[in-house]
Design an enzyme around this catalytic site. Structure first.
Site, mmCIF file in Angstrom:
data_model
loop_
_atom_site.group_PDB
_atom_site.id
_atom_site.type_symbol
_atom_site.label_atom_id
_atom_site.label_comp_id
_atom_site.label_asym_id
_atom_site.label_seq_id
_atom_site.Cartn_x
_atom_site.Cartn_y
_atom_site.Cartn_z
ATOM 1 N NE ARG A 156 -7.696 19.478 -4.441
ATOM 2 C CZ ARG A 156 -6.961 18.457 -4.051
ATOM 3 N NH1 ARG A 156 -6.271 18.533 -2.920
ATOM 4 N NH2 ARG A 156 -6.908 17.353 -4.751
ATOM 5 C CE LYS A 168 0.215 -2.095 -10.662
ATOM 6 N NZ LYS A 168 0.252 -2.360 -9.236
ATOM 7 N N GLY A 219 -6.353 12.188 -11.429
ATOM 8 C CA GLY A 219 -5.191 12.976 -11.019
ATOM 9 C C GLY A 219 -4.144 13.214 -12.092
ATOM 10 N N GLY A 228 -9.838 10.271 -7.140
ATOM 11 C CA GLY A 228 -10.503 9.022 -6.753
ATOM 12 C C GLY A 228 -12.011 9.100 -6.913
HETATM 13 P P1 AMP Z 1 -2.827 5.808 -12.868
HETATM 14 O O1 AMP Z 1 -2.579 6.376 -11.510
HETATM 15 O O2 AMP Z 1 -3.261 4.387 -12.873
HETATM 16 O O3 AMP Z 1 -3.675 6.714 -13.738
HETATM 17 O O4 AMP Z 1 -1.413 5.735 -13.560
HETATM 18 C C1 AMP Z 1 -0.602 6.863 -13.756
HETATM 19 C C2 AMP Z 1 0.813 6.396 -13.842
HETATM 20 O O5 AMP Z 1 0.947 5.470 -14.887
HETATM 21 C C3 AMP Z 1 1.788 7.500 -14.128
HETATM 22 O O6 AMP Z 1 2.594 7.693 -12.988
HETATM 23 C C4 AMP Z 1 2.598 6.969 -15.303
HETATM 24 O O7 AMP Z 1 3.989 7.153 -15.121
HETATM 25 C C5 AMP Z 1 2.279 5.491 -15.296
HETATM 26 N N1 AMP Z 1 2.452 4.880 -16.612
HETATM 27 C C6 AMP Z 1 1.922 5.301 -17.768
HETATM 28 N N2 AMP Z 1 2.340 4.532 -18.786
HETATM 29 C C7 AMP Z 1 3.163 3.605 -18.268
HETATM 30 C C8 AMP Z 1 3.924 2.529 -18.823
HETATM 31 N N3 AMP Z 1 3.895 2.278 -20.143
HETATM 32 N N4 AMP Z 1 4.642 1.761 -17.979
HETATM 33 C C9 AMP Z 1 4.649 2.018 -16.667
HETATM 34 N N5 AMP Z 1 3.964 3.025 -16.079
HETATM 35 C C10 AMP Z 1 3.237 3.812 -16.874
#
Ligand code: AMP
Length: 395
Positions: free
Chosen positions: A34, A197, A353, A376
């Site tokens: 950064r 999610k 991220g 974010g």
């Molecule tokens: P996000 O912050 O929503 O972009 O999610 C990133 C996180 O999603 C990472 O820490 C991954 O480990 C998790 N992730 C990716 N695929 C899966 C999965 N199939 N089941 C559970 N967690 C997951």
């Protein structure tokens, strides 16, 4: 609109909101990405014959002075990057800052102490913003990571500079890269959305559906779509309250003529652990007690094909639990395919991220057209929201 290239900073004192929120260990900067990212903006101001007053937050001091979160070591590190002395004010407002800003000569750089030592920063307090504004005579916002926050230094301060406010190179680059993807993409345009999610990406999906030719969904969020279509998802992460939402997205995609690509197979594990037993399964036939933690080889092949025929690519969110070695292959393969497509002339933006961490970890960042600096902020921007820090300059 003023721009960095057309504005002359000669004889001006630029008050610059930067993102110097770098990781520190034992008072030393451990990753200076950064800090390096703001160098072009600072150098342009100095080369014009202006001076730069840099303000930033660091960590979460929660409105109190916390010595471990002082920006002093970051200012010292910046001096090395710039190859010149950098002055430091022990508070971002008050006597020391006022005096040092007043005496600042063309070609000099002053870093102010952590803005978040004052609760007024995050509260967007107008009097505090005015005290900051008093230090300079032109305002530059070069901090994308905080552009989605209406804080004193990112948004409110801009009101004091109705005619003299502009984006720095870094923030302008972020805006331009999103514009290349969402406003005037070379087609086909493909969005790859992953992560844990559906709930955190739902607004991104809704905004992208109307704009993309292809949307690839991977990661934990794909399980909710698989279950919504009647599949067996075993012990996988599923948001049961979003099954209808997932069905609605599938319907919307059909209506919009967008091709939605979901994983057809998965790497499954009998525990959420790097040492779990693993296997591959059809995505809709995950055995009881097992969970899908990565996309499988068949999905990798199908996703690769879509990526390689795309001319614009947007990637947000990993395809699996890439932090654990057995569940990395999907994310590595997608990262590689995006890099290959970029080598062949596609425009690629990686934002958010975890996918940024992935391209860095796999050494592919320099084969991506643009790697965003804001997690974010990028997510909100991709949701189609107006970011306060951007609106404060353009509005
Ligand atoms: P996000 O912050 O929503 O972009 O999610 C990133 C996180 O999603 C990472 O820490 C991954 O480990 C998790 N992730 C990716 N695929 C899966 C999965 N199939 N089941 C559970 N967690 C997951």
């Amino acid at each position: 609109m003023l721009t960095m290239d057309t504005f002359s900073f000669k004889g001006r004192k630029a008050l610059v909101r930067v993102d110097l929120n770098v990781p520190l260990a034992d008072g030393r900067v451990t990753d200076d990405t950064r800090a390096r990212a703001i160098v072009p903006t600072v150098n342009k101001i100095l080369a014009d014959g202006g001076s730069a007053i840099l303000m930033s937050h660091l960590g979460r001091p929660k409105g109190k002075a916390v010595p471990e979160l002082s920006l002093k070591p970051v200012a010292d590190h910046l001096a090395t990057l710039l190859g010149k002395d950098v002055l430091f004010a022990t508070d971002c407002v008050g006597d020391d800052a006022n005096r040092k800003a007043r005496d600042l000569a063309p070609g000099q750089v002053l870093v102010l102490e952590n803005l978040r030592f004052h609760p007024e920063e995050e509260a967007g307090d107008p009097a505090f913003a005015q005290a900051l504004a008093h230090l300079g005579d032109v305002y530059v916002n070069d901090a994308f990571g905080t552009a989605h926050r209406a804080h004193a230094s990112t948004t409110i301060v801009a009101r004091s500079f109705p005619h003299d406010r502009l984006f720095g190179y870094l923030l302008q680059g972020e805006i331009d890269s999103v514009s290349k993807v969402l406003d005037k993409p070379k087609r086909p345009l493909t969005a790859i959305v992953g992560g844990s999610k559906v709930s955190s990406k739902i607004d991104v999906l809704r905004n992208l559906l109307g704009k993309c030719d292809h949307v690839i969904i991977g990661g934990g969020m794909a399980n909710t779509f698989v279950k919504a279509a009647g599949g067996q998802t075993g012990a996988s992460l599923v948001e049961d309250d979003l099954l209808d939402t997932a069905r609605a997205i599938v319907e919307q995609a059909k209506k919009d003529g967008v091709q939605l690509h979901l994983p057809t197979d998965a790497v499954v594990a009998d525990a959420f652990s790097a040492t779990a037993n693993t296997d591959t399964a059809q995505a809709d036939q995950v055995p009881d007690g097992w969970m899908a933690l990565d996309i499988g080889p068949e999905s990798i092949k199908a996703f690769r094909e879509v990526v390689l025929k795309s001319r614009t690519l947007l990637w947000n969110g990993p395809m699996g639990v890439f932090e654990m070695e057995p569940f990395q292959q999907g994310t590595i393969a997608v990262a590689q395919a995006v890099a290959e497509a970029t080598d062949k002339g596609a425009y690629s933006l990686v934002g958010g991220g975890d996918s940024v961490a992935a391209v860095n970890q796999f050494g592919l960042a320099d084969r991506i057209s643009y790697v965003s600096t804001g997690g974010g902020a990028m997510l909100e921007y991709l949701e189609g929201k107006e970011l306060p820090g951007i609106a404060a300059i353009t509005g």
